[in-house]
Design an enzyme around this catalytic site. Structure first.
Site, PDB file in Angstrom:
ATOM      1  N   GLU A   1       0.437  -2.020 -12.903  1.00 22.32           N
ATOM      2  CA  GLU A   1      -0.884  -2.177 -12.259  1.00 22.32           C
ATOM      3  C   GLU A   1      -1.603  -3.476 -12.639  1.00 22.32           C
ATOM      4  O   GLU A   1      -2.811  -3.599 -12.413  1.00 22.32           O
ATOM      5  CB  GLU A   1      -1.797  -0.969 -12.537  1.00 22.32           C
TER       6      GLU A   1
ATOM      7  N   ASN B   1       0.799  -1.225   0.000  1.00 28.81           N
ATOM      8  CA  ASN B   1       0.000   0.000   0.000  1.00 28.81           C
ATOM      9  C   ASN B   1       0.832   1.276   0.000  1.00 28.81           C
ATOM     10  O   ASN B   1       0.297   2.375  -0.034  1.00 28.81           O
ATOM     11  CB  ASN B   1      -0.935   0.012   1.214  1.00 28.81           C
TER      12      ASN B   1
ATOM     13  N   TRP C   1     -13.559   0.268 -14.469  1.00 29.75           N
ATOM     14  CA  TRP C   1     -13.129   0.037 -13.089  1.00 29.75           C
ATOM     15  C   TRP C   1     -14.219   0.321 -12.055  1.00 29.75           C
ATOM     16  O   TRP C   1     -13.951   0.627 -10.928  1.00 29.75           O
ATOM     17  CB  TRP C   1     -11.892   0.874 -12.719  1.00 29.75           C
TER      18      TRP C   1
ATOM     19  N   LYS D   1       5.797   1.800  -6.062  1.00 28.95           N
ATOM     20  CA  LYS D   1       5.769   0.568  -6.859  1.00 28.95           C
ATOM     21  C   LYS D   1       6.077   0.852  -8.331  1.00 28.95           C
ATOM     22  O   LYS D   1       6.962   0.241  -8.929  1.00 28.95           O
ATOM     23  CB  LYS D   1       4.394  -0.108  -6.729  1.00 28.95           C
ATOM     24  N   THR D   2       5.348   1.818  -8.885  1.00 28.82           N
ATOM     25  CA  THR D   2       5.576   2.157 -10.294  1.00 28.82           C
ATOM     26  C   THR D   2       6.907   2.888 -10.460  1.00 28.82           C
ATOM     27  O   THR D   2       7.657   2.624 -11.402  1.00 28.82           O
ATOM     28  CB  THR D   2       4.405   3.013 -10.823  1.00 28.82           C
ATOM     29  N   THR D   3       7.206   3.778  -9.522  1.00 37.04           N
ATOM     30  CA  THR D   3       8.458   4.542  -9.598  1.00 37.04           C
ATOM     31  C   THR D   3       9.668   3.610  -9.626  1.00 37.04           C
ATOM     32  O   THR D   3      10.588   3.805 -10.429  1.00 37.04           O
ATOM     33  CB  THR D   3       8.593   5.492  -8.387  1.00 37.04           C
TER      34      THR D   3
ATOM     35  N   LYS E   1       3.786   4.052  -1.346  1.00 38.69           N
ATOM     36  CA  LYS E   1       4.145   4.666  -2.620  1.00 38.69           C
ATOM     37  C   LYS E   1       5.486   4.162  -3.128  1.00 38.69           C
ATOM     38  O   LYS E   1       6.394   3.968  -2.327  1.00 38.69           O
ATOM     39  CB  LYS E   1       4.206   6.176  -2.442  1.00 38.69           C
TER      40      LYS E   1
ATOM     41  N   ARG F   1      17.313   1.739 -16.196  1.00 36.89           N
ATOM     42  CA  ARG F   1      18.572   0.981 -16.208  1.00 36.89           C
ATOM     43  C   ARG F   1      18.656   0.083 -17.430  1.00 36.89           C
ATOM     44  O   ARG F   1      19.702  -0.011 -18.083  1.00 36.89           O
ATOM     45  CB  ARG F   1      18.676   0.139 -14.931  1.00 36.89           C
TER      46      ARG F   1
ATOM     47  N   PHE G   1     -10.935   0.914 -19.602  1.00 36.66           N
ATOM     48  CA  PHE G   1     -11.454   0.351 -18.357  1.00 36.66           C
ATOM     49  C   PHE G   1     -12.456   1.284 -17.687  1.00 36.66           C
ATOM     50  O   PHE G   1     -12.264   2.495 -17.656  1.00 36.66           O
ATOM     51  CB  PHE G   1     -10.322   0.107 -17.350  1.00 36.66           C
TER      52      PHE G   1
HETATM   53  P1  ATP Z   1       4.087   5.717  -7.644  1.00 39.68           P
HETATM   54  O1  ATP Z   1       3.525   5.740  -9.050  1.00 39.68           O
HETATM   55  O2  ATP Z   1       4.188   7.089  -7.074  1.00 39.68           O
HETATM   56  O3  ATP Z   1       5.331   4.903  -7.540  1.00 39.68           O
HETATM   57  P2  ATP Z   1       2.587   3.474  -6.644  1.00 39.68           P
HETATM   58  O4  ATP Z   1       2.712   2.867  -7.994  1.00 39.68           O
HETATM   59  O5  ATP Z   1       3.301   2.812  -5.519  1.00 39.68           O
HETATM   60  O6  ATP Z   1       2.994   5.014  -6.711  1.00 39.68           O
HETATM   61  P3  ATP Z   1      -0.294   3.318  -6.907  1.00 39.68           P
HETATM   62  O7  ATP Z   1      -1.097   2.319  -6.152  1.00 39.68           O
HETATM   63  O8  ATP Z   1      -0.082   3.074  -8.361  1.00 39.68           O
HETATM   64  O9  ATP Z   1       1.088   3.557  -6.155  1.00 39.68           O
HETATM   65  O10 ATP Z   1      -0.953   4.732  -6.677  1.00 39.68           O
HETATM   66  C1  ATP Z   1      -0.504   5.845  -7.387  1.00 39.68           C
HETATM   67  C2  ATP Z   1      -0.792   7.161  -6.679  1.00 39.68           C
HETATM   68  O11 ATP Z   1      -1.325   7.006  -5.375  1.00 39.68           O
HETATM   69  C3  ATP Z   1       0.469   8.005  -6.489  1.00 39.68           C
HETATM   70  O12 ATP Z   1       0.140   9.329  -6.806  1.00 39.68           O
HETATM   71  C4  ATP Z   1       0.806   7.867  -5.043  1.00 39.68           C
HETATM   72  O13 ATP Z   1       1.469   8.981  -4.465  1.00 39.68           O
HETATM   73  C5  ATP Z   1      -0.534   7.671  -4.422  1.00 39.68           C
HETATM   74  N1  ATP Z   1      -0.384   6.859  -3.208  1.00 39.68           N
HETATM   75  C6  ATP Z   1       0.361   5.755  -3.063  1.00 39.68           C
HETATM   76  N2  ATP Z   1       0.304   5.285  -1.806  1.00 39.68           N
HETATM   77  C7  ATP Z   1      -0.522   6.116  -1.119  1.00 39.68           C
HETATM   78  C8  ATP Z   1      -0.982   6.179   0.243  1.00 39.68           C
HETATM   79  N3  ATP Z   1      -0.615   5.265   1.132  1.00 39.68           N
HETATM   80  N4  ATP Z   1      -1.812   7.188   0.570  1.00 39.68           N
HETATM   81  C9  ATP Z   1      -2.178   8.127  -0.343  1.00 39.68           C
HETATM   82  N5  ATP Z   1      -1.781   8.109  -1.635  1.00 39.68           N
HETATM   83  C10 ATP Z   1      -0.948   7.129  -2.028  1.00 39.68           C
HETATM   84 MG    MG Z   2       1.497   2.428  -9.557  1.00 36.10          MG
END
Ligand code: ATP
Ligand code: MG
Length: 202
Positions: free
Chosen positions: A133, A40, A98, A44-46, A42, A54, A96
């Site tokens: 995702e 949960n 969703w 994952k995508t970054t 932040k 890389r 989607f």
């Molecule tokens: P990012 O793309 O920043 O790496 P992510 O892929 O880990 O994030 P996702 O589930 O894809 O997370 O959600 C994307 C968005 O939700 C991002 O803008 C991120 O900042 C936000 N987000 C992620 N975790 C949380 C949290 N615990 N509470 C609020 N917002 C969140």
């Molecule tokens: Mg993501």
């Protein structure tokens, strides 16, 4: 460590160095990995985009399949478009809903995204495939885990596949080589109500 004499400390460090050198000498040189970024928090995508960067830096071909609409804003797309000769990018989440209002259509879209993903996974020319995702599509039941695992089992030996998204199914975690669970300790939106900002979120 504080109670060791200089000599004892040196011996200890030397031994540690030997163990590490041994480990490296016996390590496998190369293996394509199944990588899962879930949880949960932040990042994952970054983190996945960091690996894409890389891979591109090494001259590898990369494919990105985005499973959810709007997960990405143009900043990343702009940068990545500079690597058009190495990178294929497919935003397959455009259709989607969703919101379960048209579940059949969502399933069809997820299936189409998976078929596209599979084309790249099976293509020896591509070294790194990012399914952004996809875990969410699995969690919602739009894609079946058995189908995805069957595809991953067929991937060429040196291909890396990165699967991101909250709620990765246990079967996927079991199959993967590298699994990271992002854990939220603080988030600027949650604690302070700060909106998504350029450079940080998109
Ligand atoms: P990012 O793309 O920043 O790496 P992510 O892929 O880990 O994030 P996702 O589930 O894809 O997370 O959600 C994307 C968005 O939700 C991002 O803008 C991120 O900042 C936000 N987000 C992620 N975790 C949380 C949290 N615990 N509470 C609020 N917002 C969140
Ligand atoms: Mg993501």
């Amino acid at each position: 460590m504080a109670d060791l004499t200089t000599e004892q400390y040196q011996q200890k460090m030397q031994r540690r160095q030997e163990v590490q050198a041994d480990r490296i000498a016996n390590a496998i040189a190369e293996k394509g990995l199944v990588i899962v970024n879930t949880g949960n928090g932040k990042g994952k995508t970054t983190a996945a985009l960091g690996m894409v960067l890389r891979s591109l830096g090494h001259g590898y071909r990369v494919a990105i399949i985005q499973y959810i609409k709007g997960a990405w804003e143009p900043a990343e797309k702009n940068v990545l478009s500079k690597f058009a000769d190495q990178l294929e990018f497919h935003a397959m989440g455009e259709g989607f809903t969703w919101d379960t209002q048209d579940r059949d259509r969502d399933i069809q879209m997820a299936q189409a995204a998976w078929q596209k993903s599979l084309e790249y996974i099976l293509d020896f020319n591509y070294r790194t495939i990012l399914l952004d995702e996809v875990n969410v599509a699995l969690k919602l039941g739009y894609l079946q885990i058995e189908e995805v695992l069957a595809g991953l089992r067929q991937k060429p030996a040196n291909t890396h596949v990165i699967l991101t998204g909250r709620g990765a199914p246990p079967e996927l975690i079991e199959h993967a080589d590298l699994v990271t669970e992002m854990q939220p300790l603080k988030h600027p939106f949650r604690e302070q109500g700060i909106k998504a900002q350029p450079g940080i979120e998109f």
